[in-house]
Enzyme design. Structure first.
Site, short mmCIF file in Angstrom:
data_model
loop_
_atom_site.label_atom_id
_atom_site.label_comp_id
_atom_site.label_asym_id
_atom_site.label_seq_id
_atom_site.Cartn_x
_atom_site.Cartn_y
_atom_site.Cartn_z
NE ARG A 74 -3.10 0.29 3.17
CZ ARG A 74 -3.84 0.44 4.09
NH1 ARG A 74 -4.54 -0.81 4.58
NH2 ARG A 74 -3.75 1.26 4.99
NE ARG B 163 -2.26 4.71 7.35
CZ ARG B 163 -2.20 3.40 7.03
NH1 ARG B 163 -0.95 2.97 6.60
NH2 ARG B 163 -2.94 2.53 7.38
P1 AMP Z 1 -7.32 1.67 6.78
O1 AMP Z 1 -7.09 0.64 5.54
O2 AMP Z 1 -8.26 1.49 7.70
O3 AMP Z 1 -5.86 1.81 7.37
O4 AMP Z 1 -7.49 2.92 6.04
C1 AMP Z 1 -6.80 3.64 4.99
C2 AMP Z 1 -7.14 4.92 4.93
O5 AMP Z 1 -8.40 5.16 4.31
C3 AMP Z 1 -6.92 5.80 6.34
O6 AMP Z 1 -5.56 6.41 6.39
C4 AMP Z 1 -7.81 7.10 5.59
O7 AMP Z 1 -7.14 7.92 5.13
C5 AMP Z 1 -9.10 6.44 5.01
N1 AMP Z 1 -9.99 6.00 5.86
C6 AMP Z 1 -10.36 4.81 6.27
N2 AMP Z 1 -11.37 4.57 7.06
C7 AMP Z 1 -11.48 5.91 7.48
C8 AMP Z 1 -12.55 6.53 8.21
N3 AMP Z 1 -13.50 6.06 9.14
N4 AMP Z 1 -12.39 8.00 8.36
C9 AMP Z 1 -11.53 8.78 7.66
N5 AMP Z 1 -10.78 8.14 6.99
C10 AMP Z 1 -10.62 6.87 6.61
#
Ligand code: AMP
Length: 219
Positions: free
Chosen positions: A163, A174
């Protein structure tokens, strides 16, 4: 005591890389309820170039949060689907207090917010070995959870990718976002008597066992 047959509405909290996606996938299979991963939904939307995907791209790739209204729209739509009637696991949502308040305001009442606790240093180490399937969203780790065939997804044989937001600088960003925006959700759910916490364990299986114990379920 709850059994596998009982409906369960669960939120998984934890820093990026804590293992939410991996544990959500395991729980989803064992409990027979879907996982709703906002990260996976956004990555699929980005890949397909949908309006949501185009809007989300700059945020996701730089490690920032996508605006709450976009996320709330996605989740509301997904939770209305029939397979969510018997329970679900929310992986990566809510990530801000306004998102949690939006769920409450819509009468989306969850049973438990389960937080996976892990040190930031462990995360930075772990993220460097993470691999993701662009086809089905499954995640692997080159050391702790390798695919059966190197570089290929066990489920759909797609070529695994790294990713963009797993690059070390973006992981740091993050983590900052997590501590600032998402960690306050632990107090939010604790106030409502819904927070449970487990420590990340050295293996995936051991963490799953801790989660089962915390939830009072037999897996
Ligand atoms: P993740 O796969 O959960 O680590 O999500 C990857 C990216 O998607 C995050 O760093 C955010 O940019 C975005 N993202 C995912 N879920 C959310 C959420 N509930 N609110 C805001 N951004 C999100």
């Amino acid at each position: 005591m709850e059994t596998e047959e009982e409906a369960m509405k669960l939120i998984l909290l934890g820093a990026p890389g804590a293992g939410k996606g991996t544990q959500a996938e395991i729980l989803s299979h064992k409990l027979g309820i879907p996982t709703i991963s906002t990260g996976n939904i956004l990555r699929a939307a980005m890949k397909n170039g949908t309006p949501v995907g185009l809007k989300a791209k700059e945020y996701v790739e730089s490690g920032r949060l996508v605006p709450d209204d976009v996320i709330i729209g996605i989740v509301e739509e997904r939770l209305a689907e029939p397979d969510c009637a018997e329970g679900y696991i929310l992986d990566g949502m809510p990530r801000t207090i306004p998102q949690a308040e939006a769920l409450e305001a819509r009468g989306i009442d969850i049973d438990c917010a389960l937080s996976i606790e892990i040190a930031d240093e462990t995360i930075v180490e772990r993220m460097s070995g993470r691999r993701t399937c662009p086809g089905c969203g499954a995640t692997y780790h080159v050391v702790s959870a390798p695919p059966k065939t190197e570089g290929r997804c066990d489920n759909c044989s797609s070529e695994l990718t790294i990713r963009k937001d797993d690059a070390p600088e973006t992981v740091k960003a993050r983590l900052e976002v997590y501590h600032r925006e998402t960690e306050p959700l632990k107090a939010f759910y604790a106030e409502r008597g819904k927070l449970k916490s487990v420590e990340n364990q050295p293996t995936i299986e051991a963490t799953t066992a801790e989660i089962a114990k915390a939830l009072g379920i037999t897996l």
